[in-house]
Motif scaffolding. Structure first.
Motif, short mmCIF file in Angstrom:
data_model
loop_
_atom_site.label_atom_id
_atom_site.label_comp_id
_atom_site.label_asym_id
_atom_site.label_seq_id
_atom_site.Cartn_x
_atom_site.Cartn_y
_atom_site.Cartn_z
N UNK A 194 0.86 -1.19 0.00
CA UNK A 194 0.00 0.00 0.00
C UNK A 194 0.90 1.25 0.00
N UNK A 195 0.73 2.10 -0.98
CA UNK A 195 1.55 3.32 -1.15
C UNK A 195 0.61 4.51 -1.24
N UNK A 196 0.71 5.43 -0.32
CA UNK A 196 -0.23 6.57 -0.25
C UNK A 196 0.58 7.86 -0.29
N UNK A 197 0.34 8.61 -1.33
CA UNK A 197 1.00 9.91 -1.46
C UNK A 197 0.11 10.99 -0.89
N UNK A 198 0.68 12.02 -0.29
CA UNK A 198 -0.16 13.13 0.20
C UNK A 198 -0.99 13.73 -0.95
N UNK A 199 -2.18 14.18 -0.60
CA UNK A 199 -3.04 14.78 -1.61
C UNK A 199 -2.35 16.02 -2.20
N UNK A 200 -2.49 16.19 -3.48
CA UNK A 200 -1.86 17.32 -4.17
C UNK A 200 -2.94 18.32 -4.62
N UNK A 201 -2.63 19.56 -4.54
CA UNK A 201 -3.56 20.58 -5.03
C UNK A 201 -2.88 21.40 -6.12
#
Length: 459
Positions: free
Chosen positions: A450-457
């Motif tokens: 499981x690889x979760x990147x911070x949300x990008x704006x």
């Protein structure tokens, strides 16, 4: 018709009509539905069921042990021990499964990363008769804890045991259809393996049957764990405590009337101590009480089926014809039941049946080795690779020799045995995959990244 008979008397105990395809289809649908709900429960909500399974097993120990003895002939003292071992294994996974299946964070600069263990689904267990409760619970305890469901296709000579293990799981509070017994004929198994509601298969049994099940599962790309035959060596070096080795060797060979893949079968002894070992081993084997398996003093009950006894006796006769020396037993007794006496064959060499083939019954084959190098070579001279025992007083040398013995487990100055804390399984024609330990509980888990990147704006 599925028929259960008492191997001590030959009398029929029960008969069962095999389930129809429609009945099996209903069981598969219900099991898949139950597992889908079960996997969503937190593991800490699943493990209390395992503790309750242990309680149910102990509460019903006398009933369940008597059933084992009646259907496959195991001496009652060993049958009681089998039930206790099942209970201990349930408790072990109730305590340790949450840690064994815990998410494993992995350091990453760019994202949150982890390895997680998700259940696969419903697992089909094709199980043998020789440990009718233990073979199931050593699979079921970790498998259910991991969030899977279980279908049991047991050997057809122990149908009452098969129904009893289902009863244990249900009494423990598991969802009604999460663990079901299939009373079916062998020719129905392939269709169940291929069914999309079944995610994986595990089998304990002969190498020949394992190859069939492996090919059926491979054809539909399903995970398998196979624990198959064995011809375990028990190596006694010249510096060993010979009397202790001989006493343990008798237990390692004759427990469960010699009907176990992990029984010691080939006793490879350095020539310098071979006469002493043979004398002590033969005397101890001769002292084993043969008789009624319901008697707590009985060590050797009947073999499970007449054809198994006939095949074993044929191996003995062929080995003697090839030049081995009989020091004990070797004759089929008169009277009812499928009894065979403790038998000892000395001067067994490669090329003889008792060395080359798996002997599944109370027959010990003793082979003499000139030195340690020949002893290890003889130990490895087999198509199997389940367990091995090594006896020596030189523990530093023992540590080196354990690495060159071809086996899934090596026990030094002891007998090979399964333990819920340790992985169990073999190599070569003894199969692949592992049961028990942390490795066992992960066999039927999806090791998922499981690889979760911070949300990008975006501006």
């Amino acid at each position: 018709m599925i028929v259960s008979s008492n191997p001590a008397t030959g009398t029929e105990l029960s008969r069962h009509t095999p389930q129809t395809p429609q009945e099996v289809d209903g069981i598969l649908t219900a099991a898949a539905s139950a597992q889908a709900a079960w996997r969503r429960r937190a593991i800490t909500d699943r493990t209390p069921v395992l503790r309750e399974m242990a309680r149910v097993l102990r509460e019903g120990k006398e009933k369940y042990a008597a059933l084992i003895t009646a259907e496959m002939g195991k001496p009652i003292t060993e049958a009681r021990a089998e039930i206790e071992k099942c209970a201990m294994t349930c408790e072990y996974y109730a305590e340790h499964a949450p840690a064994q299946l815990a998410d494993r964070p992995v350091a990453s600069d760019a994202a949150e990363s982890a390895v997680v263990y998700d259940p696969l689904g419903v697992v089909l267990a094709v199980m043998p008769w020789n440990y009718p409760f233990w073979q199931f619970f050593r699979f079921a305890a970790p498998t259910l804890a991991a969030g899977n469901g279980a279908l049991l296709k047991h050997a057809n000579n122990v149908p009452q045991c098969a129904l009893a293990v289902e009863e244990v799981v249900h009494k423990a509070g598991a969802p009604e259809d999460l663990c079901r017994t299939l009373l079916i004929e062998v020719d129905q198994v392939a269709g169940i393996i291929a069914d999309p509601r079944v995610a994986a298969v595990t089998l304990t049994g002969s190498t020949e049957v394992g190859a069939i099940v492996a090919s059926q599962a491979a054809a539909v790309l399903k995970k398998q764990v196979l624990e198959l035959g064995g011809s375990d060596p028990f190596v006694v070096l010249a510096d060993a405590d010979v009397m202790a080795a001989a006493a343990t060797a008798v237990k390692a060979r004759y427990v469960n009337v010699g009907q176990s893949c992990v029984n010691a079968k080939r006793f490879i002894v350095e020539e310098a101590v071979a006469d002493e070992f043979v004398a002590a081993f033969t005397a101890a084997a001769a002292a084993l009480k043969v008789g009624d398996p319901t008697d707590p003093d009985t060590a050797i009950g009947p073999m499970a089926r007449a054809n198994l006894r006939d095949a074993l006796h044929d191996q003995v006769r062929r080995t003697l014809d090839a030049g081995a020396v009989l020091t004990l037993g070797g004759e089929v007794p008169d009277g009812p039941g499928y009894y065979y006496p403790p038998t000892v064959l000395d001067h067994v060499r490669p090329g003889m049946a008792a060395f080359d083939e798996e002997t599944f019954g109370p027959v010990a084959a003793i082979t003499r080795a000139a030195d340690v190098d020949e002893a290890i070579a003889l130990a490895n001279r087999t198509e199997y690779g389940l367990g091995a025992a090594l006896w020596t007083s030189d523990l530093e040398r023992a540590r080196c020799l354990t690495r060159v013995l071809d086996a899934g487990a090596v026990f030094v100055n002891g007998m090979v045995a399964s333990d819920p804390r340790l992985p169990f399984g073999g190599i070569k024609k003894s199969g692949y995959g592992r049961e028990l330990g942390a490795e066992g509980i992960r066999e039927f888990a999806n090791t998922k990244t499981v690889w979760i990147s911070p949300a990008r704006t975006t501006a």
